[in-house]
Design an enzyme around this catalytic site. Structure first.
Site, mmCIF file in Angstrom:
data_model
loop_
_atom_site.group_PDB
_atom_site.id
_atom_site.type_symbol
_atom_site.label_atom_id
_atom_site.label_comp_id
_atom_site.label_asym_id
_atom_site.label_seq_id
_atom_site.Cartn_x
_atom_site.Cartn_y
_atom_site.Cartn_z
ATOM 1 N N GLY A 28 56.667 16.948 47.563
ATOM 2 C CA GLY A 28 57.997 16.489 47.184
ATOM 3 C C GLY A 28 58.527 15.484 48.174
ATOM 4 O O GLY A 28 58.404 15.678 49.380
ATOM 5 N N ASN A 102 60.187 27.316 44.770
ATOM 6 C CA ASN A 102 59.277 26.398 44.090
ATOM 7 C C ASN A 102 58.964 26.996 42.727
ATOM 8 O O ASN A 102 58.486 28.128 42.638
ATOM 9 C CB ASN A 102 57.989 26.219 44.896
ATOM 10 N N GLY A 103 59.225 26.244 41.673
ATOM 11 C CA GLY A 103 58.957 26.741 40.333
ATOM 12 C C GLY A 103 60.085 26.404 39.387
ATOM 13 O O GLY A 103 60.882 25.489 39.626
ATOM 14 N N TYR A 258 45.692 18.174 40.997
ATOM 15 C CA TYR A 258 46.488 17.074 41.524
ATOM 16 C C TYR A 258 47.349 17.419 42.732
ATOM 17 O O TYR A 258 47.317 16.728 43.753
ATOM 18 C CB TYR A 258 47.386 16.520 40.408
#
Length: 502
Positions: A28, A102-103, A258
């Protein structure tokens, strides 16, 4: 996609948190934040939009006092990219709790209604992370103790699992008490545990990826299990408990494709080895479908695809070359908020080495293809550099469905694979032929662990493991994620109005 970190140490943690977030910066680039706690249970917070190096200066670091703290890095999620959404979030009641997440919660509207009508808690942003924090705070408030213990924390997290749906990897700090971390019952998003033994005692760390553990001199202990909560009190004592009723490990496969760094281990699987096997599987498919191929050189599109491309070239017996030079001061185009900014950035980000393309049949290899706009420009770069033919291989299958578990992919209508077959996608990209990894081969490439029966592959096949995703929710997500909506100055209120109609 975001990155989280938490440390309980016998020494100051501000520099370690900063260093750990820097290592996780690939997860991020939009905002960063750190909160620490000193011996007097006072919290110190610094967060803002920008890269880690831009958010934290010496004057900020000096104020982040204490031997325990948590940190977060964020990329802009659906409908929000303001500094108000930067994490960690904080509530003063009960105890003083700060949380980073996170999520993505998939039942945010229901939870917001509950928090207002039943829990009597106020929300100040549109972030589901603030919702998650307030759910946790409400459950912790049920204890009659002035200071919660491990049992109280585990009970609270058990209730969080019962109330919250979706994907969440969480680290939270309770002032003067300690740090807790937990994953959703499917373990969709990653969290790992590290330990370091010093003369003063054991230090513990949790982070999104093991690379952060390694870089700070900690030893990787294990992953946080699905539904598990771990709690490290301020004295450095480690506690853990399974807090979900029916946990099952279903990690997101896109982490291996990725997002994660190749030097990370996630759920016991080497990201690097996974990508090598992706290259092998692609080579096998090329041998089956293009046995008489005339590929002269394999060139990766940096950086994520290098591992797969190198192994693919080796297995095909074809020369591997670095054909693009990357400007490392340009961010990842996948997570840039607007289409015009993405288009502009590609030419600034990559420049071809003409000698590697001129007069050759080139196979370009990328980790995945989402919108296709970047791929189109790279293919044109290869042709402008003198390539005779341009072939393209994707280490992942076609992306056809939205990800609802924390990867802010665009609207499906923006996917190059939307309503197109492989031949049509190839024409859209301008390649001579296009080959995608088969989903079965991708799963086989990643899965080398017997205890992982399934992966979240929803962006490839539309199968959502949590079982609560319907057409109305996908319509809502689509409205938030399309580029025209993201550029609308009044998008926030419109999104909320739409969500309330679900």
């Amino acid at each position: 996609m975001c990155g989280i970190i938490g440390i309980v140490s016998h020494s100051e943690v501000n520099q370690s948190l900063y260093d750990g977030l820097t290592v996780l910066q690939h997860r991020g680039q939009d905002a960063a934040g750190i909160v620490t706690c000193d011996d007097n249970s006072q919290l110190f917070l610094r967060k803002d939009n920008g890269l880690v190096k831009d958010v934290f200066h010496t004057r900020h670091m000096l104020k982040l006092k204490g031997n325990m703290g948590i940190g977060h890095i964020r990329y802009p999620t659906a409908g929000c990219s303001t500094s108000a959404e930067a994490q960690p979030f904080y509530v003063n009641s009960p105890f003083g709790i700060s949380l980073a997440h996170n999520g993505n919660l998939t039942n945010t509207k229901v939870l917001k209604d509950e928090l207002f009508q039943s829990d009597r808690r106020h929300l100040n942003t549109n972030s589901d992370s603030e919702v998650l924090l307030n759910v946790l705070a409400h459950e912790l408030q049920k204890t009659s103790k002035l200071t919660p213990g491990a049992e109280d924390i585990f009970e609270a997290v058990s209730q969080v699992h019962k109330r919250c749906r979706g994907a969440y990897a969480v680290v939270a700090l309770i002032a003067g008490v300690g740090i807790l971390a937990f994953r959703d019952p499917y373990a969709i998003r990653p969290v790992v545990i590290g330990k370091r033994t010093t003369e003063l005692g054991d230090d513990y760390m949790v982070a999104s990826e093991s690379v952060a553990i390694d870089s700070l001199g900690y030893k990787l202990v294990r992953d946080v299990e699905p539904g598990e909560c771990i709690f490290i009190d301020k004295a450095g004592n480690f506690h853990s408990r399974q807090c979900a009723e029916n946990p099952v490990k279903v990690p997101c496969i896109f982490e291996y494709v990725y997002f994660a760094r190749p030097d990370s281990m996630i759920d016991g699987i080497s990201v690097h080895k996974s990508r090598m096997r992706m290259g092998t599987k692609l080579a096998e498919k090329i041998k089956r479908e293009f046995a008489d191929h005339d590929i002269d050189v394999v060139i990766p599109i940096p950086d994520t695809s290098r591992t797969a491309a190198l192994q693919l070239a080796y297995d095909l017996g074809v020369v591997y070359r670095e054909g693009f030079i990357k400007n490392r001061y340009i961010g990842r185009t996948f997570i840039m908020p607007g289409q015009s900014e993405r288009k502009k950035s590609v030419r600034q980000k990559l420049n071809p080495i003409g000698l590697e393309f001129e007069g050759k049949n080139v196979l370009l290899v990328d980790d995945s293809i989402v919108r296709g706009t970047t791929s189109q420009q790279i293919v044109q770069m290869a042709r402008d550099a003198g390539a005779r033919k341009v072939y393209f291989a994707s280490a992942a299958p076609p992306v056809r469905y939205p990800n609802v578990y924390g990867i802010d992919m665009p609207s499906p209508h923006e996917f190059v694979a939307h309503d197109r077959n492989v031949e049509q996608i190839g024409k859209e990209l301008g390649v001579d032929w296009l080959i995608y990894q088969d989903l079965e081969d991708l799963i086989a490439a990643v899965n080398k662990r017997s205890d992982i029966e399934h992966f979240d592959t929803s962006c490839f096949n539309g199968n959502y493991i949590t079982g609560d995703i319907d057409a109305s929710y996908l319509y809502y997500i689509d409205a938030l994620r399309n580029d025209s909506s993201k550029s609308d100055t009044e998008n926030s209120s419109a999104f909320m109005e739409l969500h309330n109609d679900d």
